[in-house]
Write an enzyme that holds these catalytic residues in place. Structure first.
Site, short mmCIF file in Angstrom:
data_model
loop_
_atom_site.label_atom_id
_atom_site.label_comp_id
_atom_site.label_asym_id
_atom_site.label_seq_id
_atom_site.Cartn_x
_atom_site.Cartn_y
_atom_site.Cartn_z
N SER A 180 0.85 -1.19 0.00
CA SER A 180 0.00 0.00 0.00
C SER A 180 0.88 1.23 0.00
O SER A 180 2.08 1.16 0.28
CB SER A 180 -0.91 0.01 1.24
N VAL A 223 7.00 -2.44 7.63
CA VAL A 223 6.98 -0.98 7.65
C VAL A 223 7.85 -0.51 6.48
O VAL A 223 8.99 -0.96 6.33
CB VAL A 223 7.52 -0.42 8.98
N LYS A 224 7.31 0.39 5.67
CA LYS A 224 8.03 0.86 4.48
C LYS A 224 8.86 2.10 4.83
O LYS A 224 8.32 3.08 5.34
CB LYS A 224 7.05 1.19 3.35
N ILE A 225 10.15 2.02 4.52
CA ILE A 225 11.06 3.15 4.69
C ILE A 225 11.80 3.34 3.37
O ILE A 225 12.34 2.39 2.82
CB ILE A 225 12.08 2.91 5.83
#
Length: 362
Positions: A43, A138-140
């Protein structure tokens, strides 16, 4: 056998690059899992912005949270994580059966934290805790500013989807951050099994140079960059450094192909999916691309571990005047700016929607 199942049997995971409350409520996501071998999803703010603005599926949730005193980022996080928890639960059987290799969903830290390492780490901790699902990445962003946060988050045991990678060099920098984080965990006698993927964006290369190269080179740069990156990925998996970590129990940071929807209307709508077929990778597809490949795609071959003709193809682009290193940096910077713009637009949409719902209720 369906084309999507062929990719799955090859060893490539198919993830959906979309999430909306509607596809959760009406069973569409479950159908994709059962019929199209979908085993995860990603997402981003743009996806949520479109989902919230396209109908009324989120109205009750926004109104309820606003009445509870939430607004801005806090309201959005609660709203998004409600969807992602439901999706994570649908993928839980895959997550368990694959020994946590597959079955993941992803949630992004605020792109406003892009240059704030400490803030990004804290945000990653908060999202991971708040989500309360082991199969949530978790997107970084894998920008120079984001790499220290990626290493620290991995060391802290937070599963990370490294996003906004465009080149072999950027991938290797992200892999290095992951390896350092795992090595530190091993040295500290912590569990080295921390999930991660490295997301390399493909089609944006071709969009960027579509009017700058001869016709015979159109729609070929993204694939060549992907081939070169896959060669580096396979070399990393074969390296003594990685083998030592694998022997200690570490999980591979899988290479993930992002931006795999065809942007050129004159090209095949399954162009990138077919070219990026490769074991031990993930292909995250927009819904339109997933359906197209499921209907008329075909597995035409497997990406070469040695990069195939990537070196010759990249040399042709250099000869045509394309500065590949400069373009990779430009694409990453533009991507980061785009994420910020999407984030701000999303928060404004939520604010507008909240005001509208409050007026309607009064």
């Amino acid at each position: 056998m369906k084309p999507t199942q062929q990719l799955h049997q090859l060893g490539q995971s198919l993830w959906l690059d979309n999430i909306t409350r509607d596809i959760l409520d009406n069973g569409t996501l479950r159908r994709y899992i059962e019929e199209l071998s979908v085993t995860g999803l990603t997402s981003n703010p743009t996806i949520f912005d479109g989902a919230i603005g396209s109908g009324h599926a989120y109205d009750a949730g926004i109104h309820e949270k606003a009445r509870a005193g939430l607004s801005g980022e806090a309201l959005f996080m609660e709203l998004a994580l409600e969807d992602l928890r439901r999706a994570a639960d649908l993928f839980q059987p895959v997550f368990t059966a694959s020994d946590q290799r597959d079955g993941w969903v992803s949630m992004e830290v605020s792109p406003l934290l892009a240059s704030d390492t400490a803030g990004s780490i804290q945000a990653a901790r908060d999202i991971h805790r708040q989500a309360a699902r082991a199969n949530l990445f978790v997107k970084i962003p894998g920008t120079p500013e984001g790499l220290p946060a990626i290493e620290e988050a991995i060391f802290a045991g937070i599963p990370i989807n490294v996003t906004l990678l465009f080149s072999r060099g950027q991938y290797l920098a992200a892999a290095e951050a992951y390896l350092r984080g795992i090595e530190r965990r091993v040295q500290a006698k912590l569990d080295p099994r921390v999930g991660s993927v490295a997301s390399v964006f493909v089609s944006r290369w071709d969009v960027a140079i579509k009017d700058k190269v001869p016709a015979e080179l159109r729609n070929k740069l993204g694939i060549a960059v992907a081939q070169e990156t896959y060669q580096a990925y396979r070399a990393m998996l074969a390296s003594p450094r990685w083998r030592a970590l694998a022997d200690a129990g570490a999980r591979v940071q899988r290479l993930l192909w992002a931006s795999t929807g065809t942007k050129d209307p004159s090209a095949s709508d399954t162009l990138y999916v077919e070219a990026l077929a490769a074991p031990d990778t993930v292909d995250t597809m927009p819904e339109k691309t997933l359906l197209a490949f499921g209907q008329h795609g075909s597995l035409k071959g497997v990406m070469a571990e040695d990069g195939g003709d990537a070196a010759d193809m990249l040399a042709a682009f250099t000869k045509a005047g394309i500065d590949l290193d400069a373009l990779a940096s430009q694409l990453q910077k533009e991507g980061a700016k785009s994420f910020v713009a999407s984030w701000q637009q999303l928060l404004q949409r939520i604010a507008d929607k909240t005001a509208e719902l409050v007026r309607a209720a009064s």
